[in-house]
Design a protein around this motif. Structure first.
Motif, PDB file in Angstrom:
ATOM      1  N   THR A  21       0.859  -1.180   0.000  1.00  0.00           N
ATOM      2  CA  THR A  21       0.000   0.000   0.000  1.00  0.00           C
ATOM      3  C   THR A  21       0.893   1.227   0.000  1.00  0.00           C
ATOM      4  O   THR A  21       1.681   1.437   0.920  1.00  0.00           O
ATOM      5  CB  THR A  21      -0.923   0.010   1.233  1.00  0.00           C
ATOM      6  N   ALA A  23      -0.444   4.502  -0.531  1.00  0.00           N
ATOM      7  CA  ALA A  23      -1.148   5.661   0.010  1.00  0.00           C
ATOM      8  C   ALA A  23      -2.611   5.335   0.247  1.00  0.00           C
ATOM      9  O   ALA A  23      -3.157   4.408  -0.359  1.00  0.00           O
ATOM     10  CB  ALA A  23      -1.036   6.838  -0.966  1.00  0.00           C
ATOM     11  N   LEU A  25      -6.151   7.098  -0.274  1.00  0.00           N
ATOM     12  CA  LEU A  25      -6.706   8.186  -1.069  1.00  0.00           C
ATOM     13  C   LEU A  25      -8.041   8.605  -0.480  1.00  0.00           C
ATOM     14  O   LEU A  25      -8.865   7.752  -0.119  1.00  0.00           O
ATOM     15  CB  LEU A  25      -6.885   7.725  -2.516  1.00  0.00           C
ATOM     16  N   ASP A  27     -11.604  11.296  -0.360  1.00  0.00           N
ATOM     17  CA  ASP A  27     -12.545  12.042  -1.199  1.00  0.00           C
ATOM     18  C   ASP A  27     -12.483  13.517  -0.799  1.00  0.00           C
ATOM     19  O   ASP A  27     -11.667  13.915   0.045  1.00  0.00           O
ATOM     20  CB  ASP A  27     -13.958  11.462  -1.098  1.00  0.00           C
ATOM     21  N   VAL A  32     -11.725   8.203   3.523  1.00  0.00           N
ATOM     22  CA  VAL A  32     -11.002   7.268   2.664  1.00  0.00           C
ATOM     23  C   VAL A  32     -11.922   6.781   1.548  1.00  0.00           C
ATOM     24  O   VAL A  32     -13.102   6.505   1.772  1.00  0.00           O
ATOM     25  CB  VAL A  32     -10.415   6.085   3.473  1.00  0.00           C
ATOM     26  N   ARG A  33     -11.383   6.739   0.327  1.00  0.00           N
ATOM     27  CA  ARG A  33     -12.144   6.225  -0.814  1.00  0.00           C
ATOM     28  C   ARG A  33     -11.440   5.070  -1.499  1.00  0.00           C
ATOM     29  O   ARG A  33     -12.055   4.274  -2.181  1.00  0.00           O
ATOM     30  CB  ARG A  33     -12.436   7.324  -1.835  1.00  0.00           C
ATOM     31  N   LEU A  36      -4.024   3.067  -2.673  1.00  0.00           N
ATOM     32  CA  LEU A  36      -3.162   3.018  -3.848  1.00  0.00           C
ATOM     33  C   LEU A  36      -2.193   1.869  -3.640  1.00  0.00           C
ATOM     34  O   LEU A  36      -1.375   1.899  -2.707  1.00  0.00           O
ATOM     35  CB  LEU A  36      -2.417   4.339  -4.038  1.00  0.00           C
ATOM     36  N   GLU A  54       0.757   0.050 -10.403  1.00  0.00           N
ATOM     37  CA  GLU A  54      -0.053   0.825  -9.464  1.00  0.00           C
ATOM     38  C   GLU A  54      -1.530   0.754  -9.853  1.00  0.00           C
ATOM     39  O   GLU A  54      -1.875   0.771 -11.021  1.00  0.00           O
ATOM     40  CB  GLU A  54       0.388   2.290  -9.450  1.00  0.00           C
ATOM     41  N   GLU A  56      -5.776   1.370  -7.901  1.00  0.00           N
ATOM     42  CA  GLU A  56      -6.579   1.727  -6.744  1.00  0.00           C
ATOM     43  C   GLU A  56      -7.479   0.562  -6.352  1.00  0.00           C
ATOM     44  O   GLU A  56      -8.024  -0.123  -7.217  1.00  0.00           O
ATOM     45  CB  GLU A  56      -7.448   2.954  -7.048  1.00  0.00           C
TER      46      GLU A  56
END
Length: 153
Positions: A21, A23, A25, A27, A32-33, A36, A54, A56
């Motif tokens: 992991t 990062a 990410l 909204d 958290v949405r 990464l 990479e 999501e």
């Protein structure tokens, strides 16, 4: 290795292996949405990122379940200046002695994450090593060597 299925997997939980992991990410409201992720492969005992992998992973909630991640470096480990092994644990010899004279290590700090029964056995064996260091001999039992590992995982 034992393959186990948990209730999360039975509820369509996804298994993801060989990733790191990079990062979390968020909204526009700071929630958290997604995570990464990047695929990794082990080279020279360390995970190395694989370029171009990479992606999501959507998420609404992230829970950390890290367990033992090694002895904490700030404080005693740094102050004593004990050497660490390649895994970040306190390095030790066949008598549980660290690189600093008179400093011994047993259990997770020297072995790494393991079962409590290993820590108990190592504590007893290390006590025998400390007794020998201080008095020249011991009558204490020394049930295991610091390099012993379980026969099965």
């Amino acid at each position: 290795m034992t393959f186990r299925v948990s209730s999360a997997h039975e509820e369509a939980g996804e298994r993801v292996y060989g990733v790191s992991t990079k990062a979390f990410l968020g909204d526009e409201d700071g929630r958290v949405r997604a995570l990464l992720l990047v695929d990794v492969e082990f080279k020279d005992g360390r995970p190395q990122e694989i370029e171009g992998t990479e992606r999501e992973l959507p998420a609404q909630l992230v829970l950390f379940a890290m367990g033992f991640t090694g002895p904490e470096k700030p404080g005693l480990v740094e102050e004593l200046e004990v050497e660490l092994d390649e895994r970040g644990n306190v390095a030790r010899d066949d008598t549980y002695a660290s690189s600093v004279p008179g400093v011994f290590v047993a259990g997770d700090a020297g072995r790494g994450q393991s079962l409590i029964v290993w820590a108990i056995a190592e504590g007893r064996a290390a006590a025998a090593a400390v007794d020998t260091h201080l008095t020249g001999s011991t009558t204490l039992p020394s049930p295991i060597k610091p390099t012993e590992r379980p026969l099965t995982v």
